[in-house]
Structures are given as C-alpha cells and as structure tokens.
Design a protein around this motif. Structure first.
Motif, mmCIF file in Angstrom:
data_model
loop_
_atom_site.group_PDB
_atom_site.id
_atom_site.type_symbol
_atom_site.label_atom_id
_atom_site.label_comp_id
_atom_site.label_asym_id
_atom_site.label_seq_id
_atom_site.Cartn_x
_atom_site.Cartn_y
_atom_site.Cartn_z
ATOM 1 N N ILE A 57 0.870 -1.179 0.000
ATOM 2 C CA ILE A 57 0.000 0.000 0.000
ATOM 3 C C ILE A 57 0.904 1.225 0.000
ATOM 4 C CG2 ILE A 57 -1.695 1.320 1.320
ATOM 5 C CD1 ILE A 57 -2.617 -1.392 2.514
ATOM 6 N N LEU A 58 0.613 2.153 -0.882
ATOM 7 C CA LEU A 58 1.360 3.398 -0.970
ATOM 8 C C LEU A 58 0.540 4.488 -0.296
ATOM 9 C CD1 LEU A 58 3.782 4.931 -2.188
ATOM 10 C CD2 LEU A 58 2.383 5.271 -4.228
ATOM 11 N N ASP A 59 1.071 5.112 0.741
ATOM 12 C CA ASP A 59 0.404 6.219 1.423
ATOM 13 C C ASP A 59 0.849 7.524 0.783
ATOM 14 O OD1 ASP A 59 -0.925 4.575 3.221
ATOM 15 O OD2 ASP A 59 0.653 4.699 4.724
ATOM 16 N N VAL A 60 -0.071 8.178 0.099
ATOM 17 C CA VAL A 60 0.218 9.411 -0.629
ATOM 18 C C VAL A 60 -0.354 10.581 0.162
ATOM 19 C CG1 VAL A 60 -0.101 10.632 -2.812
ATOM 20 C CG2 VAL A 60 0.087 8.143 -2.805
ATOM 21 N N ARG A 61 0.450 11.594 0.393
ATOM 22 C CA ARG A 61 -0.040 12.789 1.082
ATOM 23 C C ARG A 61 -1.180 13.409 0.275
ATOM 24 N NH1 ARG A 61 1.639 13.447 5.903
ATOM 25 N NH2 ARG A 61 3.773 12.899 6.368
ATOM 26 N N THR A 62 -2.135 13.978 0.989
ATOM 27 C CA THR A 62 -3.335 14.517 0.370
ATOM 28 C C THR A 62 -3.017 15.536 -0.728
ATOM 29 O OG1 THR A 62 -4.487 14.188 2.461
ATOM 30 C CG2 THR A 62 -5.548 15.624 0.866
ATOM 31 N N ALA A 63 -2.113 16.453 -0.489
ATOM 32 C CA ALA A 63 -1.776 17.476 -1.486
ATOM 33 C C ALA A 63 -1.199 16.844 -2.752
ATOM 34 C CB ALA A 63 -0.800 18.484 -0.903
ATOM 35 N N ALA A 64 -0.351 15.853 -2.599
ATOM 36 C CA ALA A 64 0.239 15.185 -3.757
ATOM 37 C C ALA A 64 -0.821 14.427 -4.549
ATOM 38 C CB ALA A 64 1.353 14.247 -3.317
ATOM 39 N N SER A 82 -4.036 15.128 -4.660
ATOM 40 C CA SER A 82 -4.879 16.149 -5.303
ATOM 41 C C SER A 82 -4.209 16.700 -6.553
ATOM 42 C CB SER A 82 -5.182 17.287 -4.330
ATOM 43 O OG SER A 82 -5.971 16.824 -3.270
ATOM 44 N N ALA A 83 -2.902 16.933 -6.489
ATOM 45 C CA ALA A 83 -2.164 17.429 -7.649
ATOM 46 C C ALA A 83 -2.160 16.386 -8.768
ATOM 47 C CB ALA A 83 -0.738 17.797 -7.255
ATOM 48 N N PHE A 84 -2.019 15.124 -8.412
ATOM 49 C CA PHE A 84 -2.062 14.048 -9.398
ATOM 50 C C PHE A 84 -3.416 14.004 -10.097
ATOM 51 C CE2 PHE A 84 -3.398 9.634 -10.185
ATOM 52 C CZ PHE A 84 -2.557 9.338 -11.240
ATOM 53 N N VAL A 85 -4.495 14.031 -9.326
ATOM 54 C CA VAL A 85 -5.846 13.987 -9.901
ATOM 55 C C VAL A 85 -6.080 15.200 -10.797
ATOM 56 C CG1 VAL A 85 -8.313 14.084 -9.348
ATOM 57 C CG2 VAL A 85 -6.804 12.542 -8.074
ATOM 58 N N ALA A 86 -5.656 16.380 -10.349
ATOM 59 C CA ALA A 86 -5.817 17.589 -11.158
ATOM 60 C C ALA A 86 -5.049 17.465 -12.474
ATOM 61 C CB ALA A 86 -5.345 18.816 -10.381
ATOM 62 N N GLY A 87 -3.852 16.900 -12.434
ATOM 63 C CA GLY A 87 -3.064 16.694 -13.643
ATOM 64 C C GLY A 87 -3.728 15.737 -14.612
ATOM 65 N N VAL A 88 -4.311 14.667 -14.077
ATOM 66 C CA VAL A 88 -5.032 13.712 -14.930
ATOM 67 C C VAL A 88 -6.234 14.395 -15.570
ATOM 68 C CG1 VAL A 88 -6.435 11.606 -14.918
ATOM 69 C CG2 VAL A 88 -4.274 11.667 -13.667
ATOM 70 N N GLN A 89 -7.014 15.104 -14.768
ATOM 71 C CA GLN A 89 -8.210 15.761 -15.282
ATOM 72 C C GLN A 89 -7.873 16.816 -16.337
ATOM 73 O OE1 GLN A 89 -9.908 17.082 -11.539
ATOM 74 N NE2 GLN A 89 -11.311 15.340 -11.498
ATOM 75 N N ALA A 90 -6.752 17.472 -16.199
ATOM 76 C CA ALA A 90 -6.342 18.503 -17.146
ATOM 77 C C ALA A 90 -5.657 17.921 -18.392
ATOM 78 C CB ALA A 90 -5.417 19.509 -16.463
ATOM 79 N N GLY A 91 -5.392 16.616 -18.373
ATOM 80 C CA GLY A 91 -4.733 15.986 -19.507
ATOM 81 C C GLY A 91 -3.239 16.211 -19.568
ATOM 82 N N HIS A 92 -2.629 16.572 -18.455
ATOM 83 C CA HIS A 92 -1.197 16.861 -18.431
ATOM 84 C C HIS A 92 -0.322 15.625 -18.434
ATOM 85 C CE1 HIS A 92 -1.445 21.288 -17.492
ATOM 86 N NE2 HIS A 92 -2.692 20.891 -17.319
ATOM 87 N N LEU A 93 -0.876 14.478 -18.137
ATOM 88 C CA LEU A 93 -0.055 13.275 -18.058
ATOM 89 C C LEU A 93 0.005 12.529 -19.383
ATOM 90 C CD1 LEU A 93 -1.106 11.998 -14.531
ATOM 91 C CD2 LEU A 93 0.816 13.428 -15.169
#
Length: 68
Positions: A45-52, A54-65
């Motif tokens: 299990i990877l524990d990801v900090r909330t801010a990180a 959120s930034a990942f999800v925002a990047g996916v939604q924006a098509g940056h990845l």
C-alpha cells in the motif's frame, strides 16, 4: 492507526481490471490517501499525502499526463 482503509475503485475504471483502489476515509484524520493495486489487494500500500494526490488527480483531469 485505529481506522482501517475503506477501499473503492473509481466508477470510471472499466479498463479490464488495470485499476487502483484508494481509501479516502483516512484523509481528514491522517492527511493521506492510501493507494493499492486492485489485482493484488494483499500487496503493498502506498500512502500518498493529500496534497500530492490532489495534484495528481488535477493533472489527470487537465490531460497533463498524456496517454500511457
């Protein structure tokens, strides 16, 4: 940790089982989003900090990845 992760897979995950599961119930108490492979629920299990996360999800939604 007294709370246990409550795992879920996104309703958008219809790609033949190549999914991750997340447990957002630990965000408020611990400031983390646990992430695991849905095909290996007993694996790591990877524990990801909330801010990180959120930034990942925002990047996916924006098509940056881009496409994988």
């Amino acid at each position: 940790m007294t709370e246990h992760p409550q795992w879920f897979t996104s309703s958008y995950s219809s790609n033949g089982g190549n999914c991750i599961e997340v447990a957002v119930n630990l965000v408020a108490t611990y400031g983390i989003v646990p992430v695991r492979d849905s095909k290996n629920v007993d694996g790591p299990i990877l524990d990801v900090r909330t801010a990180a996360f959120s930034a990942f999800v925002a990047g996916v939604q924006a098509g940056h990845l881009g496409p994988l």
